[in-house]
Design a protein around this motif. Structure first.
Motif, PDB file in Angstrom:
ATOM      1  N   SER A 298      53.974  26.457  35.435  1.00 21.96           N
ATOM      2  CA  SER A 298      52.872  26.615  34.485  1.00 21.96           C
ATOM      3  C   SER A 298      52.051  25.336  34.419  1.00 21.96           C
ATOM      4  N   LEU A 299      50.737  25.496  34.159  1.00 24.72           N
ATOM      5  CA  LEU A 299      49.833  24.354  34.070  1.00 24.72           C
ATOM      6  C   LEU A 299      49.222  24.303  32.683  1.00 24.72           C
ATOM      7  N   PRO A 300      48.817  23.120  32.222  1.00 24.38           N
ATOM      8  CA  PRO A 300      48.069  23.040  30.966  1.00 24.38           C
ATOM      9  C   PRO A 300      46.820  23.922  31.045  1.00 24.38           C
ATOM     10  N   LYS A 301      46.396  24.436  29.920  1.00 26.73           N
ATOM     11  CA  LYS A 301      45.315  25.421  29.905  1.00 26.73           C
ATOM     12  C   LYS A 301      44.055  24.931  30.605  1.00 26.73           C
ATOM     13  N   THR A 302      43.596  23.748  30.265  1.00 30.15           N
ATOM     14  CA  THR A 302      42.356  23.220  30.856  1.00 30.15           C
ATOM     15  C   THR A 302      42.493  23.066  32.365  1.00 30.15           C
ATOM     16  N   LEU A 303      43.624  22.536  32.806  1.00 29.59           N
ATOM     17  CA  LEU A 303      43.867  22.366  34.236  1.00 29.59           C
ATOM     18  C   LEU A 303      43.961  23.718  34.936  1.00 29.59           C
ATOM     19  N   ALA A 304      44.634  24.652  34.313  1.00 28.71           N
ATOM     20  CA  ALA A 304      44.765  26.000  34.894  1.00 28.71           C
ATOM     21  C   ALA A 304      43.401  26.642  35.065  1.00 28.71           C
ATOM     22  N   GLU A 305      42.515  26.432  34.107  1.00 22.52           N
ATOM     23  CA  GLU A 305      41.161  27.003  34.203  1.00 22.52           C
ATOM     24  C   GLU A 305      40.387  26.364  35.349  1.00 22.52           C
ATOM     25  N   ASP A 306      40.514  25.058  35.514  1.00 20.25           N
ATOM     26  CA  ASP A 306      39.825  24.367  36.618  1.00 20.25           C
ATOM     27  C   ASP A 306      40.334  24.869  37.969  1.00 20.25           C
TER      28      ASP A 306
ATOM     29  N   ARG B 195      39.023  28.430  38.644  1.00 21.21           N
ATOM     30  CA  ARG B 195      37.615  28.453  39.051  1.00 21.21           C
ATOM     31  C   ARG B 195      37.466  28.124  40.534  1.00 21.21           C
ATOM     32  N   ASN B 196      38.224  27.150  40.999  1.00 18.50           N
ATOM     33  CA  ASN B 196      38.147  26.776  42.412  1.00 18.50           C
ATOM     34  C   ASN B 196      38.710  27.866  43.320  1.00 18.50           C
ATOM     35  N   LEU B 197      39.778  28.514  42.877  1.00 18.49           N
ATOM     36  CA  LEU B 197      40.351  29.597  43.678  1.00 18.49           C
ATOM     37  C   LEU B 197      39.402  30.791  43.750  1.00 18.49           C
ATOM     38  N   VAL B 198      38.690  31.052  42.672  1.00 22.20           N
ATOM     39  CA  VAL B 198      37.690  32.126  42.679  1.00 22.20           C
ATOM     40  C   VAL B 198      36.595  31.824  43.699  1.00 22.20           C
ATOM     41  N   MET B 199      36.154  30.573  43.755  1.00 24.53           N
ATOM     42  CA  MET B 199      35.123  30.185  44.726  1.00 24.53           C
ATOM     43  C   MET B 199      35.633  30.320  46.154  1.00 24.53           C
ATOM     44  N   VAL B 200      36.900  30.000  46.367  1.00 19.58           N
ATOM     45  CA  VAL B 200      37.490  30.170  47.701  1.00 19.58           C
ATOM     46  C   VAL B 200      37.423  31.638  48.108  1.00 19.58           C
ATOM     47  N   ALA B 201      37.830  32.519  47.213  1.00 19.30           N
ATOM     48  CA  ALA B 201      37.839  33.954  47.508  1.00 19.30           C
ATOM     49  C   ALA B 201      36.430  34.482  47.762  1.00 19.30           C
ATOM     50  N   GLN B 202      35.449  33.979  47.022  1.00 22.12           N
ATOM     51  CA  GLN B 202      34.082  34.464  47.172  1.00 22.12           C
ATOM     52  C   GLN B 202      33.411  33.973  48.448  1.00 22.12           C
ATOM     53  N   LEU B 203      33.754  32.785  48.895  1.00 22.96           N
ATOM     54  CA  LEU B 203      33.037  32.148  50.006  1.00 22.96           C
ATOM     55  C   LEU B 203      33.734  32.230  51.355  1.00 22.96           C
ATOM     56  N   ILE B 204      34.993  32.615  51.375  1.00 23.80           N
ATOM     57  CA  ILE B 204      35.775  32.456  52.600  1.00 23.80           C
ATOM     58  C   ILE B 204      35.218  33.254  53.780  1.00 23.80           C
ATOM     59  N   ASP B 205      34.562  34.380  53.517  1.00 22.11           N
ATOM     60  CA  ASP B 205      33.980  35.168  54.612  1.00 22.11           C
ATOM     61  C   ASP B 205      32.580  34.692  54.973  1.00 22.11           C
ATOM     62  N   GLU B 206      31.774  34.353  53.971  1.00 24.59           N
ATOM     63  CA  GLU B 206      30.377  33.993  54.207  1.00 24.59           C
ATOM     64  C   GLU B 206      30.197  32.521  54.568  1.00 24.59           C
ATOM     65  N   ASP B 207      30.947  31.655  53.910  1.00 28.83           N
ATOM     66  CA  ASP B 207      30.795  30.213  54.128  1.00 28.83           C
ATOM     67  C   ASP B 207      32.174  29.550  54.088  1.00 28.83           C
ATOM     68  N   PRO B 208      32.952  29.701  55.156  1.00 29.44           N
ATOM     69  CA  PRO B 208      34.323  29.197  55.153  1.00 29.44           C
ATOM     70  C   PRO B 208      34.442  27.687  54.930  1.00 29.44           C
ATOM     71  N   GLU B 209      33.446  26.931  55.355  1.00 29.55           N
ATOM     72  CA  GLU B 209      33.513  25.478  55.161  1.00 29.55           C
ATOM     73  C   GLU B 209      33.461  25.121  53.681  1.00 29.55           C
ATOM     74  N   ARG B 210      32.591  25.792  52.923  1.00 30.44           N
ATOM     75  CA  ARG B 210      32.534  25.546  51.485  1.00 30.44           C
ATOM     76  C   ARG B 210      33.805  26.041  50.808  1.00 30.44           C
ATOM     77  N   ALA B 211      34.308  27.198  51.264  1.00 27.05           N
ATOM     78  CA  ALA B 211      35.572  27.710  50.716  1.00 27.05           C
ATOM     79  C   ALA B 211      36.685  26.685  50.936  1.00 27.05           C
ATOM     80  N   TYR B 212      36.696  26.090  52.105  1.00 26.49           N
ATOM     81  CA  TYR B 212      37.712  25.078  52.413  1.00 26.49           C
ATOM     82  C   TYR B 212      37.589  23.883  51.459  1.00 26.49           C
ATOM     83  N   ALA B 213      36.349  23.465  51.172  1.00 26.53           N
ATOM     84  CA  ALA B 213      36.138  22.335  50.265  1.00 26.53           C
ATOM     85  C   ALA B 213      36.680  22.644  48.869  1.00 26.53           C
ATOM     86  N   TYR B 214      36.430  23.853  48.389  1.00 26.68           N
ATOM     87  CA  TYR B 214      36.959  24.242  47.077  1.00 26.68           C
ATOM     88  C   TYR B 214      38.487  24.308  47.088  1.00 26.68           C
TER      89      TYR B 214
END
Length: 272
Positions: free
Chosen positions: A2-10, A13-32
Protein backbone atom coordinates in the motif's frame (compact mmCIF):
# COMPACT_ATOMS: atom_id res chain seq x y z
CA UNK A 1 2.07 -3.03 -1.04
CA UNK A 2 0.00 0.00 0.00
CA UNK A 3 1.09 3.58 -0.71
CA UNK A 4 0.21 6.87 0.98
CA UNK A 5 -2.84 8.43 -0.65
CA UNK A 6 -1.07 11.34 -2.34
CA UNK A 7 1.71 9.11 -3.66
CA UNK A 8 -0.79 6.49 -4.84
CA UNK A 9 -2.65 9.18 -6.79
CA UNK A 10 0.56 10.39 -8.46
CA UNK A 11 1.48 6.84 -9.43
CA UNK A 12 -2.01 6.15 -10.76
CA UNK A 13 -1.96 9.28 -12.92
CA UNK A 14 1.31 8.19 -14.52
CA UNK A 15 0.05 4.66 -15.12
CA UNK A 16 -3.07 6.05 -16.79
CA UNK A 17 -0.86 8.07 -19.15
CA UNK A 18 1.17 4.96 -19.95
CA UNK A 19 -2.00 3.07 -20.88
CA UNK A 20 -3.30 5.95 -23.01
CA UNK A 21 -0.08 6.61 -24.92
CA UNK A 22 1.54 3.22 -25.33
CA UNK A 23 0.03 2.57 -28.78
CA UNK A 24 0.11 6.11 -30.20
CA UNK A 25 3.28 7.50 -28.62
CA UNK A 26 5.32 4.74 -26.96
CA UNK A 27 8.25 7.04 -26.19
CA UNK A 28 6.07 9.33 -24.08
CA UNK A 29 4.44 6.29 -22.46
CA UNK A 30 7.92 5.07 -21.57
CA UNK A 31 8.76 8.44 -19.98
CA UNK A 32 5.65 8.29 -17.80
CA UNK A 33 6.46 4.71 -16.82
CA UNK A 34 9.88 5.80 -15.59
CA UNK A 35 8.27 8.42 -13.37
CA UNK A 36 5.91 5.82 -11.90
CA UNK A 37 8.87 3.47 -11.42
CA UNK A 38 10.79 6.09 -9.45
CA UNK A 39 7.76 6.70 -7.25
CA UNK A 40 6.81 3.07 -6.56
CA UNK A 41 9.31 0.50 -7.78
CA UNK A 42 8.03 -2.09 -5.30
CA UNK A 43 4.54 -2.20 -6.79
CA UNK A 44 4.07 -5.11 -9.21
CA UNK A 45 1.64 -3.20 -11.44
CA UNK A 46 4.21 -0.44 -11.86
CA UNK A 47 6.95 -2.91 -12.82
CA UNK A 48 4.61 -4.57 -15.31
CA UNK A 49 3.61 -1.24 -16.89
CA UNK A 50 7.26 -0.22 -17.10
CA UNK A 51 8.00 -3.54 -18.78
CA UNK A 52 5.33 -3.05 -21.44
CA UNK A 53 6.45 0.54 -22.08
CA UNK A 54 10.04 -0.62 -22.54
CA UNK A 55 8.85 -3.47 -24.76
CA UNK A 56 6.89 -1.01 -26.94
CA UNK A 57 10.06 1.03 -27.50
CA UNK A 58 12.12 -2.12 -28.23
CA UNK A 59 14.18 -1.86 -25.05
CA UNK A 60 14.00 -5.61 -24.66
CA UNK A 61 16.62 -6.12 -21.97
CA UNK A 62 14.97 -3.52 -19.78
CA UNK A 63 11.51 -4.92 -20.48
CA UNK A 64 12.63 -8.44 -19.59
CA UNK A 65 14.08 -7.25 -16.29
CA UNK A 66 10.82 -5.49 -15.38
CA UNK A 67 8.69 -8.49 -16.33
CA UNK A 68 10.86 -10.80 -14.26
CA UNK A 69 10.53 -8.45 -11.28
CA UNK A 70 6.75 -8.32 -11.65
CA UNK A 71 6.58 -12.10 -11.87
CA UNK A 72 8.69 -12.51 -8.72
CA UNK A 73 6.33 -10.18 -6.86
CA UNK A 74 3.12 -11.89 -7.95
CA UNK A 75 4.11 -15.45 -8.89
CA UNK A 76 1.87 -14.97 -11.96
CA UNK A 77 2.80 -16.69 -15.26
CA UNK A 78 0.74 -14.40 -17.51
CA UNK A 79 3.87 -12.54 -18.64
CA UNK A 80 5.64 -15.71 -19.79
CA UNK A 81 4.93 -15.29 -23.54
CA UNK A 82 6.04 -11.65 -23.66
CA UNK A 83 9.16 -12.54 -21.67
CA UNK A 84 9.93 -15.18 -24.31
CA UNK A 85 9.40 -12.60 -27.04
CA UNK A 86 11.89 -10.31 -25.32
CA UNK A 87 14.40 -13.12 -25.70
CA UNK A 88 13.67 -13.08 -29.42
CA UNK A 89 14.13 -9.31 -29.48
CA UNK A 90 17.53 -9.76 -27.86
CA UNK A 91 18.53 -12.17 -30.64
CA UNK A 92 18.14 -15.31 -28.54
CA UNK A 93 15.39 -17.33 -30.29
CA UNK A 94 16.72 -20.59 -28.82
CA UNK A 95 15.90 -19.30 -25.33
CA UNK A 96 12.39 -18.41 -26.47
CA UNK A 97 12.00 -21.97 -27.78
CA UNK A 98 13.22 -23.37 -24.46
CA UNK A 99 10.64 -21.25 -22.62
CA UNK A 100 7.92 -22.62 -24.92
CA UNK A 101 8.60 -26.06 -23.49
CA UNK A 102 8.57 -25.06 -19.81
CA UNK A 103 5.78 -26.16 -17.40
CA UNK A 104 4.70 -22.51 -17.03
CA UNK A 105 3.05 -22.71 -20.47
CA UNK A 106 0.54 -25.26 -19.18
CA UNK A 107 -0.56 -22.78 -16.51
CA UNK A 108 -1.47 -20.14 -19.09
CA UNK A 109 -5.06 -19.55 -20.13
CA UNK A 110 -6.11 -20.16 -23.74
CA UNK A 111 -5.12 -16.66 -24.89
CA UNK A 112 -1.71 -17.04 -23.24
CA UNK A 113 -1.12 -20.43 -24.85
CA UNK A 114 -1.96 -19.05 -28.30
CA UNK A 115 0.39 -16.14 -27.65
CA UNK A 116 3.12 -18.58 -26.65
CA UNK A 117 2.52 -20.52 -29.86
CA UNK A 118 2.94 -17.31 -31.89
CA UNK A 119 6.20 -16.52 -30.11
CA UNK A 120 7.51 -20.06 -30.64
CA UNK A 121 6.66 -19.92 -34.35
CA UNK A 122 8.45 -16.57 -34.59
CA UNK A 123 11.50 -18.08 -32.92
CA UNK A 124 11.46 -20.94 -35.43
CA UNK A 125 11.43 -18.42 -38.26
CA UNK A 126 14.27 -16.47 -36.63
CA UNK A 127 16.32 -19.66 -36.82
CA UNK A 128 15.39 -20.21 -40.47
CA UNK A 129 13.06 -23.13 -39.72
CA UNK A 130 10.08 -22.00 -41.77
CA UNK A 131 8.42 -25.39 -42.14
CA UNK A 132 8.72 -25.98 -38.40
CA UNK A 133 7.12 -22.58 -37.82
CA UNK A 134 4.16 -23.61 -39.99
CA UNK A 135 3.73 -26.83 -38.03
CA UNK A 136 3.96 -24.92 -34.73
CA UNK A 137 1.03 -22.71 -35.75
CA UNK A 138 -1.17 -25.63 -36.77
CA UNK A 139 -3.48 -26.13 -33.81
CA UNK A 140 -7.14 -26.57 -32.83
CA UNK A 141 -7.36 -22.78 -32.35
CA UNK A 142 -6.24 -22.23 -35.95
CA UNK A 143 -8.70 -24.78 -37.32
CA UNK A 144 -11.64 -23.49 -35.28
CA UNK A 145 -14.36 -21.46 -37.02
CA UNK A 146 -14.99 -19.60 -33.79
CA UNK A 147 -13.60 -16.06 -33.83
CA UNK A 148 -11.70 -15.13 -30.69
CA UNK A 149 -9.57 -12.06 -29.88
CA UNK A 150 -6.46 -13.93 -31.01
CA UNK A 151 -7.94 -15.51 -34.16
CA UNK A 152 -6.94 -12.82 -36.66
CA UNK A 153 -3.33 -12.69 -35.45
CA UNK A 154 -3.01 -16.48 -35.47
CA UNK A 155 -4.39 -16.79 -38.99
CA UNK A 156 -2.25 -13.90 -40.21
CA UNK A 157 0.94 -15.47 -38.81
CA UNK A 158 0.05 -18.73 -40.49
CA UNK A 159 -0.65 -17.07 -43.85
CA UNK A 160 2.61 -15.12 -43.66
CA UNK A 161 4.58 -18.28 -42.85
CA UNK A 162 2.98 -20.10 -45.78
CA UNK A 163 3.89 -17.27 -48.11
CA UNK A 164 7.49 -17.30 -46.87
CA UNK A 165 7.57 -21.02 -47.66
CA UNK A 166 6.42 -20.31 -51.23
CA UNK A 167 2.96 -21.80 -50.71
CA UNK A 168 1.17 -18.87 -52.31
CA UNK A 169 -2.25 -20.43 -52.92
CA UNK A 170 -2.55 -21.55 -49.31
CA UNK A 171 -1.32 -18.16 -48.11
CA UNK A 172 -4.01 -16.43 -50.19
CA UNK A 173 -6.66 -18.64 -48.57
CA UNK A 174 -5.49 -17.84 -45.05
CA UNK A 175 -5.14 -14.12 -45.66
CA UNK A 176 -8.78 -14.20 -46.77
CA UNK A 177 -9.71 -16.07 -43.57
CA UNK A 178 -7.79 -13.48 -41.58
CA UNK A 179 -9.88 -10.70 -43.10
CA UNK A 180 -13.04 -12.52 -42.00
CA UNK A 181 -11.84 -12.52 -38.39
CA UNK A 182 -10.18 -9.09 -38.39
CA UNK A 183 -13.19 -6.85 -37.80
CA UNK A 184 -11.08 -4.01 -36.35
CA UNK A 185 -8.47 -3.98 -39.12
CA UNK A 186 -5.66 -4.83 -36.71
CA UNK A 187 -3.68 -6.55 -39.49
CA UNK A 188 -2.87 -5.57 -43.08
CA UNK A 189 -4.27 -8.85 -44.42
CA UNK A 190 -6.44 -7.07 -47.00
CA UNK A 191 -3.37 -5.32 -48.45
CA UNK A 192 -1.39 -8.55 -48.50
CA UNK A 193 -4.21 -10.37 -50.27
CA UNK A 194 -4.58 -7.57 -52.82
CA UNK A 195 -0.83 -7.68 -53.45
CA UNK A 196 -1.03 -11.41 -54.13
CA UNK A 197 -3.89 -10.79 -56.57
CA UNK A 198 -1.90 -8.10 -58.38
CA UNK A 199 -4.10 -5.21 -57.29
CA UNK A 200 -2.36 -1.85 -57.02
CA UNK A 201 -3.71 0.94 -54.83
CA UNK A 202 -3.36 4.60 -55.80
CA UNK A 203 -3.12 7.18 -53.06
CA UNK A 204 -6.11 9.47 -53.63
CA UNK A 205 -4.42 12.33 -51.77
CA UNK A 206 -1.40 12.23 -54.10
CA UNK A 207 -3.65 12.00 -57.17
CA UNK A 208 -5.65 15.06 -56.04
CA UNK A 209 -2.44 17.00 -55.45
CA UNK A 210 -1.26 16.18 -58.99
CA UNK A 211 -4.58 17.37 -60.44
CA UNK A 212 -4.33 20.62 -58.46
CA UNK A 213 -0.77 21.10 -59.69
CA UNK A 214 -1.86 20.61 -63.33
CA UNK A 215 -4.64 23.14 -62.85
CA UNK A 216 -2.19 25.65 -61.38
CA UNK A 217 0.18 25.17 -64.33
CA UNK A 218 -2.63 25.69 -66.81
CA UNK A 219 -3.72 28.79 -64.94
CA UNK A 220 -0.18 30.22 -65.10
CA UNK A 221 0.03 29.47 -68.84
CA UNK A 222 -3.30 31.17 -69.48
CA UNK A 223 -2.16 34.21 -67.52
CA UNK A 224 1.04 34.48 -69.55
CA UNK A 225 -0.99 34.21 -72.77
CA UNK A 226 -3.31 36.94 -71.56
CA UNK A 227 -0.35 39.14 -70.77
CA UNK A 228 0.99 38.58 -74.27
CA UNK A 229 -2.36 39.48 -75.78
CA UNK A 230 -2.53 42.62 -73.63
CA UNK A 231 0.94 43.53 -74.79
CA UNK A 232 -0.10 43.19 -78.45
CA UNK A 233 -3.17 45.30 -77.77
CA UNK A 234 -0.99 47.99 -76.20
CA UNK A 235 1.25 48.00 -79.29
CA UNK A 236 -1.78 48.44 -81.53
CA UNK A 237 -3.03 51.25 -79.34
CA UNK A 238 0.34 52.96 -79.56
CA UNK A 239 0.29 52.74 -83.35
CA UNK A 240 -3.29 53.94 -83.50
CA UNK A 241 -2.45 56.94 -81.34
CA UNK A 242 0.21 58.01 -83.82
CA UNK A 243 3.17 57.36 -81.57
CA UNK A 244 6.47 56.16 -82.98
CA UNK A 245 8.57 53.39 -81.51
CA UNK A 246 10.16 55.80 -79.06
CA UNK A 247 6.77 56.74 -77.69
CA UNK A 248 6.84 60.23 -79.27
CA UNK A 249 4.08 61.88 -81.27
CA UNK A 250 4.59 61.66 -85.09
CA UNK A 251 2.99 65.09 -85.59
CA UNK A 252 5.53 66.67 -83.26
CA UNK A 253 8.32 65.07 -85.30
CA UNK A 254 6.84 66.53 -88.51
CA UNK A 255 6.75 70.01 -86.99
CA UNK A 256 10.39 69.67 -85.92
CA UNK A 257 11.34 68.67 -89.47
CA UNK A 258 9.54 71.76 -90.88
CA UNK A 259 11.41 74.02 -88.47
CA UNK A 260 14.70 72.41 -89.48
CA UNK A 261 13.92 73.02 -93.15
CA UNK A 262 13.09 76.68 -92.43
CA UNK A 263 16.36 77.12 -90.54
CA UNK A 264 18.27 75.64 -93.46
CA UNK A 265 16.59 77.96 -95.94
CA UNK A 266 17.35 80.97 -93.76
CA UNK A 267 20.98 79.99 -93.64
CA UNK A 268 21.18 79.63 -97.37
CA UNK A 269 19.64 83.08 -97.92
CA UNK A 270 22.15 84.60 -95.56
CA UNK A 271 25.02 83.03 -97.52
CA UNK A 272 23.69 84.37 -100.73
Amino acid sequence: MSLPKTLAEDVARNLVMVAQLIDEDPERAYAYSRIALRLASRVAAVREAAGFAAYATQKYAEALAEFRAARRMTGNVDLWPVMADCERGLGRPERAMAMAGEPEVQKLDKAGQVEMRLVAAGARRDMGQIEAAIVTLQSPELASNSVQPWTARLRYAYADALLSAGREDEAREWFAKTIEADKDGATDASDRLAELDGVEFVDAMIEDEEIDLDLDLHADTDTDADRGADSDDDSDNVRDAGLDDDGEDDEVDDEDEDEDESDDKGGDDAKR
